[in-house]
Design a protein around this motif. Structure first.
Motif, PDB file in Angstrom:
ATOM      1  N   VAL A 224       1.085  -1.011  -0.146  1.00 26.34           N
ATOM      2  CA  VAL A 224       0.051   0.084   0.063  1.00 26.34           C
ATOM      3  C   VAL A 224       0.843   1.096   0.106  1.00 26.34           C
ATOM      4  CG1 VAL A 224      -1.881  -1.252   1.321  1.00 26.34           C
ATOM      5  CG2 VAL A 224      -0.118   0.135   2.546  1.00 26.34           C
TER       6      VAL A 224
ATOM      7  N   SER B 206      -1.330   5.591   3.151  1.00 23.58           N
ATOM      8  CA  SER B 206      -2.416   4.825   2.893  1.00 23.58           C
ATOM      9  C   SER B 206      -3.342   4.726   4.368  1.00 23.58           C
ATOM     10  CB  SER B 206      -2.689   3.378   2.421  1.00 23.58           C
ATOM     11  OG  SER B 206      -3.763   2.700   2.421  1.00 23.58           O
TER      12      SER B 206
ATOM     13  N   GLN C 248     -11.273  -1.625  -3.867  1.00 23.73           N
ATOM     14  CA  GLN C 248     -10.154  -1.075  -4.131  1.00 23.73           C
ATOM     15  C   GLN C 248      -9.544  -1.441  -5.469  1.00 23.73           C
ATOM     16  OE1 GLN C 248      -7.725   0.513  -2.327  1.00 23.73           O
ATOM     17  NE2 GLN C 248      -9.080   0.642  -0.476  1.00 23.73           N
TER      18      GLN C 248
END
Length: 317
Positions: A174, A178, A194
């Motif tokens: 990520v 994030s 996502q």
């Protein structure tokens, strides 16, 4: 074809002047030496020695054959020295096969240790796809190969001797900023909305992502197909999506991404890293030495990954 052992007996008799002395030198009885010499003369069809009251003297044929025999003896002694040198790991070449993730993580450390411990040996490495590595093992072009598998495609070739070196867990990649990093627990089902960075060209990790997401009840939305893990990390850092990858593939992690380790109850398969050789060929001393080094390196990586987790690497679970 002439019997080499009898020719070497002739050489000893020529140099020591008697069959009895030659028999002693070769650790056989005088009668056995006499019989073997008679058989050699029968093979060549002419006398090789003049038997004298004390000792022997070569005939012209015997002198010619003894000269050739000395060359044979030199070559045999050289061959023996070569074999002893190889057994002592003083010379020779070790031929390895690998795949990119292993070549960028485990293998460099193993090669460095190997070269320091055995400076007289050289190594050659072939990087190839899985099936190509199997072919290279089968043909003998490589002696050892680093391989990998997942639970749905276990490497169970009967022709291979396979050793499990370590488990390589799947991790979530990520961006460093994030919001997912603030969550106390994340399941794959929570990631259904996502966008995902995926490996292109039917890469095995793409299959891992699809299998994992389907087990969690959704089909992943793909925003980008990358051709290597550095490219995938860059796209994650740029905000195009998140990704999953084997932990070893991220040994060189970018500063602007973070890794999230999945908990045991999250359906993210673990990859096994394997070391394989052909089962019907005994390992060379060099291959055995490298196997020991690979075990030690694999243990170091295992311990290192455990240490990262214990220091508080974000986990989903």
């Amino acid at each position: 074809m002439l019997d080499v052992r009898r020719v070497l007996l002739l050489v000893e008799a020529a140099e020591l002047g008697s069959l009895t002395a030659a028999a002693d030198a070769l650790a056989i009885t005088p009668s056995a030496a006499s019989q073997q010499m008679s058989r050699l003369e029968a093979e060549v069809g002419q006398p090789l020695l003049h038997r004298l009251p004390r000792g022997v003297r070569l005939t012209d044929a015997g002198a010619a054959l003894a000269e050739r025999g000395r060359a044979i003896r030199r070559e045999l002694r050289g061959a023996q020295a070569d074999l002893e040198s190889l057994a002592q790991l003083d010379r020779g070449t070790l031929r390895l096969g690998s795949f990119p993730t292993a070549s960028a993580s485990l293998l460099p450390l193993a090669l460095t240790r190997f070269s320091r411990k055995h400076p007289g040996l050289r190594t050659s490495v072939r990087s190839a796809l899985f099936d190509d590595l199997l072919d290279l093992l089968d043909t003998g072009e490589i002696e050892l190969a680093l391989l990998w598998d997942y639970e749905w495609n276990r490497t169970d070739e009967q022709s291979l001797q396979v050793e499990h070196l370590l488990d390589d867990p799947t991790v979530l990649v990520v961006p460093a900023n994030s919001e997912l990093l603030e969550e106390p627990r994340i399941s794959l089902a929570d990631l259904a909305g996502q966008e995902w960075i995926i490996r292109a060209d039917n890469h095995p990790v793409a299959e891992v992502l699809r299998r994992s997401c389907r087990l969690a009840g959704f089909e992943p939305r793909i925003s980008y197909e990358s051709h290597d893990y550095q490219e995938a990390q860059a796209m994650v850092a740029a905000g195009l999506g998140i990704a999953i990858a084997p932990r070893l593939a991220l040994t060189n992690r970018r500063h602007d991404v973070r890794l999230v380790h999945f908990a045991d109850d999250v359906p993210a398969p673990t990859r096994r890293i394997l070391l394989a050789r052909t089962a019907n060929r005994p390992p060379t001393p060099a291959a055995s030495a490298m196997t020991e080094i690979m075990r030690a390196v694999a243990q170091r990586f295992t311990d290192s990954n455990l240490h990262r987790t214990q220091l508080g690497t974000v986990r989903t679970g």
